[in-house]
Write an enzyme that holds these catalytic residues in place. Structure first.
Site, PDB file in Angstrom:
ATOM      1  N   GLU A 199       0.831  -1.207   0.000  1.00  0.00           N
ATOM      2  CA  GLU A 199       0.000   0.000   0.000  1.00  0.00           C
ATOM      3  C   GLU A 199       0.863   1.254   0.000  1.00  0.00           C
ATOM      4  O   GLU A 199       0.546   2.241  -0.680  1.00  0.00           O
ATOM      5  CB  GLU A 199      -0.930   0.015   1.212  1.00  0.00           C
ATOM      6  CG  GLU A 199      -2.064  -0.983   1.159  1.00  0.00           C
ATOM      7  CD  GLU A 199      -1.671  -2.369   1.645  1.00  0.00           C
ATOM      8  OE1 GLU A 199      -2.529  -3.276   1.606  1.00  0.00           O
ATOM      9  OE2 GLU A 199      -0.500  -2.530   2.068  1.00  0.00           O
ATOM     10  N   GLU A 316     -16.650   0.618 -11.613  1.00  0.00           N
ATOM     11  CA  GLU A 316     -16.722  -0.405 -12.659  1.00  0.00           C
ATOM     12  C   GLU A 316     -17.382  -1.631 -12.067  1.00  0.00           C
ATOM     13  O   GLU A 316     -16.984  -2.106 -10.997  1.00  0.00           O
ATOM     14  CB  GLU A 316     -15.316  -0.768 -13.174  1.00  0.00           C
ATOM     15  CG  GLU A 316     -15.330  -1.892 -14.202  1.00  0.00           C
ATOM     16  CD  GLU A 316     -13.938  -2.360 -14.614  1.00  0.00           C
ATOM     17  OE1 GLU A 316     -13.047  -1.501 -14.769  1.00  0.00           O
ATOM     18  OE2 GLU A 316     -13.741  -3.590 -14.765  1.00  0.00           O
TER      19      GLU A 316
END
Length: 555
Positions: A199, A316
């Protein structure tokens, strides 16, 4: 009954008791364990595969009027044309070539994907496609993944300048940098980051890239740097259980610059080639949809603590990843799934849903051009998009809130005792059916019932099903309406859940062949049905594999 909404089933009918036709405050709604959400304008939106965008939009000399008509249909219903996110896997393959004379040059590698090119160059004319649809705003996706091409950074700087000049404030909604970076280290199309990608590394990259974009805009489009015109969808992760964790990305400072405008996440119910995928068990399954969406809501609750004003969207999504499965993702059953999925998202506070599609994709709402693999035309999922838009209504005129009606039941005879032993036996319902209520100015306006019990029109795809199509009765208690109050009935219908053609919404066809996707009233479909409130309730019959809207505000 203490709860605001409670649905019961007695014998075969399904009944719902809406205790009040006026929606309580959000605090009261939460206390009553209601799922109530307020969809954003443009709730019904799309994500178009980066490599497919020129097919969908066309160019200045040959705009795709069919696509434009389908977009305008939805804008007419909701008051805002769908927002179009241009992205997907191929945004991270796209390399800019200023000398390319075509919009896009793509090379397919069947071992990576048979559905889209995985080596891509785009030229200056690619950006013409952003100018063919009036009254549409876009999210442009920049290449972050790189595809092991050392031109990625130059591509970012060059395309940022071209995109901002082409889009301007009138056509740009927001930017996006990178598609599904949580799969960069594990992608089945080929990893583009080391296996220990973290991350912290992602955030460092993302901030460097977005700051570089801002620098380009400062030189090329300085009028697009205000808070109203500059920002990003992020983190655009593929799911909630991959290599990277969204909450950890926020902890690492993803939004340190304050430029994330929407928390964007991606969702697919399952995969086209996943074992055991079926229309009834995977898509026409309300429980499966709830579990899938709820995982995203739980993830966002952790982000919301960092950024309390942030709104979650599905940047999406569609039925089955890897572009859908023939016979499932392109069927009427998938359209019904899409209605349920979108409205459940709306009810749990997801502000907007971008349904993904691309050229030749099985789950696409329409095929924009004829290819060797598919013929141009409106596909079944589009009719689900229309039904959602019609149910929500114009989101610009009056605030709309969507409540999920949770089914609880007992299987019983008219006395509440199925087998005569004096006990009421609990049964599970609501797996293959769902219902939602739309409130306008906090007053009940519409109810939708989605009957997802599968009924196939054909047997083995050839013979017409000889079995009679079951019909289920749904009774809604609407005590706040006087007896005689009229409800207009509108049906999303087809011959069966396996149908891929012959679909209509309220007797209207949007097929390419009739008027290039514009609405055409069909003469062979019954419409104009009215129901009356009687004894504080309204009852509607819904055949299996059909959705019905009851509109109490129709004139």
């Amino acid at each position: 009954m203490n709860s605001f909404l409670h649905l019961l089933v007695l014998s075969s009918p399904v009944t719902a008791n809406i205790v009040s036709n006026v929606l309580p405050s959000l605090d009261l709604a939460r206390k009553a364990d209601l799922l109530v959400g307020s969809p954003l304008e443009g709730f019904v939106s799309f994500s178009i595969e980066f490599a497919s965008f020129p097919d969908f939009a066309g160019n200045l000399s040959s705009p795709n009027k069919f696509s434009n008509n389908l977009i305008n249909n939805l804008g007419y219903l909701t008051g805002t044309n769908p927002y179009i996110r241009v992205g997907g896997n191929t945004q991270d393959y796209a390399i800019y070539n200023p000398n390319l004379t075509t919009a896009l040059n793509g090379t397919f590698n069947e071992t990576r994907s048979p559905d889209y090119p995985t080596t891509i160059e785009i030229g200056p004319s690619y950006f013409e496609s952003y100018q063919t649809w009036p009254k549409v705003k876009f999210v442009h996706g920049f290449n972050m993944g790189g595809n092991h091409d050392d031109r990625q950074w130059d591509t970012l700087l060059q395309t940022a300048a071209i995109a901002c000049k082409t889009l301007g404030k009138e056509r740009l909604q927001w930017w996006e940098y990178g598609n599904e970076p949580d799969l960069f280290a594990t992608s089945s199309q080929g990893p583009v980051r080391p296996s220990n990608y973290s991350e912290a590394e992602f955030v460092e990259e993302w901030l460097a890239g977005t700051r570089a974009i801002r620098g380009v805009l400062a030189r090329s489009c300085p009028d697009m740097l205000s808070n109203e015109t500059y920002g990003y969808l992020a983190p655009s992760f593929a799911g909630v259980a991959n290599q990277l964790n969204a909450s950890k990305a926020w902890d690492e400072g993803l939004d340190d610059d304050g430029t994330v405008r929407y928390f964007s996440t991606h969702n697919y119910i399952s995969g086209a080639e996943s074992p055991g995928v079926t229309l009834q068990g995977t898509l026409m399954n309300h429980t499966r949809t709830r579990l899938s969406v709820d995982a995203h809501v739980s993830e966002f609750s952790l982000i919301h603590n960092h950024s309390p004003g942030l709104v979650q969207i599905m940047g999406e999504t569609n039925s089955l990843y890897n572009q859908g499965k023939p016979g499932l993702s392109n069927s009427f059953g998938a359209a019904l799934w899409g209605v349920d999925f979108n409205l459940y998202c709306a009810s749990v506070g997801i502000g907007r849903v971008h349904m993904h599609m691309g050229t030749n994709y099985r789950y696409a709402s329409w095929q924009p051009v004829t290819t060797d693999l598919a013929v141009v035309g409106t596909k079944a999922p589009y009719y689900g998009n229309v039904a959602v838009a019609a149910f929500l209504g114009n989101l610009n005129i009056q605030p709309v809130r969507v409540a999920h009606l949770d089914f609880t039941s007992s299987s019983a005879d008219s006395n509440g005792d199925e087998d005569g032993d004096g006990d009421v036996e609990e049964m599970e319902i609501g797996v293959q059916e769902s219902a939602y209520a739309a409130y306008v100015d906090d007053v009940l306006a519409r109810i939708i019932v989605i009957n997802m019990h599968a009924y196939n029109y054909t047997v083995d795809d050839t013979t017409i099903n000889p079995e009679q199509r079951p019909v289920r009765n749904y009774t809604f208690g609407v005590g706040g309406f006087a007896d005689g109050t009229e409800a207009t009935v509108r049906r999303l219908s087809a011959n069966g859940s396996d149908a891929v053609t012959g679909i209509s919404w309220d007797g209207i066809s949007y097929d390419y062949e009739l008027d290039l996707g514009k609405p055409v009233r069909l003469c062979n479909v019954t419409t104009g049905e009215k129901l009356l409130v009687k004894d504080g309730a309204v009852e509607v019959a819904v055949p299996d594999s059909q959705a019905v809207v009851l509109d109490f505000r129709a004139v």
